[in-house]
Design a protein around this motif. Structure first.
Motif, short mmCIF file in Angstrom:
data_model
loop_
_atom_site.label_atom_id
_atom_site.label_comp_id
_atom_site.label_asym_id
_atom_site.label_seq_id
_atom_site.Cartn_x
_atom_site.Cartn_y
_atom_site.Cartn_z
N HIS A 3 12.51 -6.49 3.59
CA HIS A 3 12.89 -5.11 3.32
C HIS A 3 12.68 -4.84 1.84
CE1 HIS A 3 15.15 -4.35 7.17
NE2 HIS A 3 15.17 -5.67 7.16
N VAL A 4 11.99 -3.76 1.51
CA VAL A 4 11.71 -3.43 0.12
C VAL A 4 12.21 -2.01 -0.15
CG1 VAL A 4 9.93 -3.24 -1.67
CG2 VAL A 4 9.61 -4.83 0.26
N GLU A 10 11.28 6.22 6.98
CA GLU A 10 11.42 7.52 6.34
C GLU A 10 12.87 7.85 6.01
OE1 GLU A 10 10.16 12.18 7.30
OE2 GLU A 10 9.41 10.54 8.55
N ASN A 11 13.80 7.54 6.89
CA ASN A 11 15.21 7.86 6.65
C ASN A 11 16.01 6.68 6.14
OD1 ASN A 11 15.04 10.56 7.19
ND2 ASN A 11 16.41 10.56 8.95
N ALA A 12 15.32 5.68 5.58
CA ALA A 12 16.01 4.53 5.00
C ALA A 12 15.53 4.22 3.59
CB ALA A 12 15.85 3.29 5.88
N ASN A 13 14.46 4.94 3.12
CA ASN A 13 13.89 4.66 1.80
C ASN A 13 13.51 3.19 1.67
OD1 ASN A 13 14.68 7.29 1.41
ND2 ASN A 13 15.63 6.93 -0.59
N GLU A 14 12.86 2.66 2.69
CA GLU A 14 12.49 1.25 2.69
C GLU A 14 11.07 1.06 3.21
OE1 GLU A 14 16.47 -1.50 3.35
OE2 GLU A 14 15.17 -1.05 5.06
N MET A 15 10.46 -0.02 2.72
CA MET A 15 9.26 -0.56 3.32
C MET A 15 9.66 -1.88 3.97
SD MET A 15 5.78 -0.30 3.42
CE MET A 15 5.20 0.41 1.88
N ILE A 16 9.24 -2.09 5.21
CA ILE A 16 9.52 -3.36 5.86
C ILE A 16 8.21 -4.07 6.18
CG2 ILE A 16 11.71 -2.59 6.85
CD1 ILE A 16 10.14 -2.46 9.58
N ALA A 17 8.30 -5.38 6.30
CA ALA A 17 7.15 -6.19 6.71
C ALA A 17 7.48 -6.86 8.04
CB ALA A 17 6.83 -7.24 5.65
N VAL A 69 3.08 -10.49 -1.60
CA VAL A 69 3.35 -11.93 -1.57
C VAL A 69 4.85 -12.18 -1.50
CG1 VAL A 69 3.21 -14.08 -2.86
CG2 VAL A 69 1.21 -12.60 -2.70
N ASP A 70 5.59 -11.57 -2.44
CA ASP A 70 7.04 -11.73 -2.45
C ASP A 70 7.76 -10.47 -1.98
OD1 ASP A 70 6.38 -10.19 -4.62
OD2 ASP A 70 7.03 -11.64 -6.11
N ASN A 71 6.97 -9.48 -1.49
CA ASN A 71 7.54 -8.22 -1.00
C ASN A 71 8.50 -7.63 -2.02
OD1 ASN A 71 6.31 -7.99 1.69
ND2 ASN A 71 7.41 -9.90 2.09
N ASP A 95 -11.59 -11.35 6.94
CA ASP A 95 -10.18 -11.17 6.62
C ASP A 95 -9.90 -11.63 5.19
OD1 ASP A 95 -9.49 -10.13 9.03
OD2 ASP A 95 -8.55 -11.93 9.83
N THR A 96 -8.87 -11.02 4.60
CA THR A 96 -8.49 -11.37 3.23
C THR A 96 -7.06 -11.87 3.24
OG1 THR A 96 -9.91 -9.59 2.39
CG2 THR A 96 -8.28 -10.51 0.87
N PRO A 97 -6.83 -13.15 2.92
CA PRO A 97 -5.46 -13.67 2.90
C PRO A 97 -4.60 -12.90 1.90
CG PRO A 97 -7.06 -15.45 2.81
CD PRO A 97 -7.83 -14.17 2.63
N ILE A 98 -3.31 -12.77 2.20
CA ILE A 98 -2.39 -12.05 1.34
C ILE A 98 -2.31 -12.72 -0.03
CG2 ILE A 98 0.04 -11.40 1.03
CD1 ILE A 98 0.23 -11.27 4.11
N SER A 99 -2.41 -11.92 -1.10
CA SER A 99 -2.36 -12.47 -2.45
C SER A 99 -1.68 -11.48 -3.38
CB SER A 99 -3.76 -12.81 -2.96
OG SER A 99 -4.41 -11.65 -3.44
N HIS A 100 -1.40 -11.96 -4.62
CA HIS A 100 -0.80 -11.09 -5.63
C HIS A 100 -1.77 -10.00 -6.09
CE1 HIS A 100 3.01 -13.09 -6.24
NE2 HIS A 100 2.41 -14.27 -6.34
N ARG A 101 -3.03 -10.08 -5.69
CA ARG A 101 -3.99 -9.02 -6.04
C ARG A 101 -3.89 -7.83 -5.10
NH1 ARG A 101 -6.89 -13.73 -6.32
NH2 ARG A 101 -7.87 -13.31 -4.31
#
Length: 485
Positions: A337-338, A319-326, A60-62, A35-41
């Protein structure tokens, strides 16, 4: 194995976090991959079909870093001299995480993008209406499903040229590979059959009967034991044995407009996450006994989904919100929400995509690529905010692409999306689009025109209201859903 599980059961939460890297294997990798921990890379990518962009998010900061512009919006992309991509849709990445591969349905293209610089390395044109593309686990080939025809186009990632074709049933929807690289699993969007193909010699070695002909997405568990596929038209998700004789293990009722499936491997086990557009939910199932464990409300029309490199989050394109969610996989709650581009389709999380620097080179700001008006419709006689249908009007300049994710209607029945001069839908009608619901009583309906100017709540002149009526433009029936003001 029993000793390991016993030790995990008594560890504290902080200890589990420290051991998360030892619980290896997030899709599409195998269980033996660390596994790879979440990072700015790391980067999260989404393919956005109406802005013709690829959004790039730092997990990292979404935060949206920017977008890769692969094409123009309408009407620029209607020119006979247009050279960009149209309907940016499918997505995969190389095993070394250095190359993103993006499929554009309308321009029949597979685009190779350098993840470190966000620059296009090459574009290969294949057959009619390709849908998805993915690298083989050894990185030697890219398989692009040519859904408008009857073959998988096999590309050489070194030369970017087609090297061969694998003949399959009409309408191949997507390919995913067993983690060990032995098999490619190709589901179909037009034929009720999934083909199992030997990667070594491209021979079909098995066939799995689908319960319906419309499979948009397929995924293999990291331990290599199961393959899950979604059936968008009937609202089901099937599971079959990833090894011969490829027997069907389970069929789940997941809901109307069942879109994509993917996996998170966690200390609690391996879980399948399924996006269900008609319900605006992500459903979570155990992979050992297929029991449901959670239903997560997420927003309008969830589509693509992919786990972080450590399985701590699932990223979903709305798709109908123009968003990425985590989604936090420990709490199964939406934690971010991004804002991204128009109508995100496939999503990919690529660990270590940016080995050096800030990864912002080659990116453009979101700007008008994220412009849209979002509406909703509910059944006649219902009150409150409960909606059956989400509607987005994706800005294309003076016009918009209307997309309605319709649900809650009679299955296999004709309907008409129209404009009414009365809020209750019983006034004079102007037809927009005829459509037929699928066996789950849902549909994705599109239209193009200057619609926002007259249906948005702030419209001042010639105000119109969206309505769905039974029948067709030639035989209009009673209204069944109307716009929520």
């Amino acid at each position: 194995m029993r000793h390991t599980l016993l030790m995990l059961s008594v560890l504290t939460g902080s200890s589990l976090s420290a051991l998360s890297a030892a619980l290896a294997g997030q899709a599409p990798g195998g269980a033996g991959v660390a596994d790879t921990p979440i990072s700015h890379r790391d980067r999260v990518y989404a393919a956005e079909q109406f802005s013709n962009t690829v959004s790039v998010t730092d997990p990292v900061d979404n935060k949206l870093v920017g977008v890769i512009r692969l094409g123009d919006r309408q009407p620029g992309n209607l020119s006979p001299l247009y050279r960009g991509q149209v309907l940016v849709h499918g997505m995969g990445f190389s095993p070394d995480h250095k190359t993103l591969v993006v499929v554009s349905i309308g321009s029949n293209s597979v685009t190779f993008i350098d993840t470190a610089t966000n620059t296009v390395k090459a574009t290969t044109y294949v057959g009619r209406s390709p849908h998805e593309a993915f690298f083989t686990p050894d990185g030697r080939e890219v398989w692009a499903t040519v859904r408008g025809e009857d073959y998988v186009s096999v590309l050489d990632p070194a030369t970017y040229q087609e090297k061969s074709r694998i003949k399959v049933a009409p309408g191949p929807g997507m390919t995913i590979f067993s983690p060990d690289g032995e098999y490619g699993y190709v589901c179909s969007s037009f034929t009720a059959e999934t083909a199992v193909i030997s990667v070594a010699d491209h021979a079909i070695v098995g066939r799995v009967k689908q319960e319906s002909p419309f499979c948009p997405n397929i995924a293999a568990t990291p331990d290599g034991s199961q393959v899950w596929l979604t059936l968008k038209d009937v609202g089901r998700t099937m599971v079959f044995d990833a090894r011969p004789p490829f027997s069907v293990l389970k069929s789940l009722d997941t809901g109307p407009i069942t879109n994509h499936v993917n996996f998170a491997r966690t200390p609690e086990g391996t879980f399948a996450y399924v996006t269900v557009g008609g319900l605006n939910e992500v459903k979570v199932f155990r992979t050992d006994d297929f029991s449901p464990v959670a239903t997560i409300p997420v927003g309008a029309l969830p589509h693509g989904i992919w786990p972080s490199g450590d399985g701590a989050r699932m990223y979903v394109g709305l798709e109908n919100a123009n968003e990425m969610i985590a989604i936090d996989t420990a709490t199964r709650k939406v934690v971010a929400h991004v804002p991204i581009g128009q109508a995100p389709q496939a999503v990919a999380y690529v660990s270590n995509a940016v080995p050096n620097g800030d990864g912002a080179s080659g990116l453009a700001p979101l700007s008008t690529a994220g412009d849209a008006v979002h509406l909703a419709m509910r059944p006649i006689g219902k009150t409150g905010d409960a909606a059956s249908t989400s509607v987005s009007l994706f800005e294309q300049g003076l016009t918009q692409v209307l997309q309605a994710a319709v649900a809650g209607l009679d299955p296999k029945s004709p309907y008409l999306l129209a404009l009414s001069d009365k809020a209750d839908g019983r006034g004079a009608l102007e037809p927009l689009a005829n459509f037929m619901t699928n066996p789950a009583g849902s549909a994705i309906v599109n239209a193009v025109g200057p619609i926002r100017q007259i249906v948005a709540p702030n419209a001042r002149e010639q105000r119109r209201y969206l309505v769905i009526v039974s029948g067709s433009a030639d035989k209009i029936g009673a209204p069944v859903q109307t716009q929520i003001e």
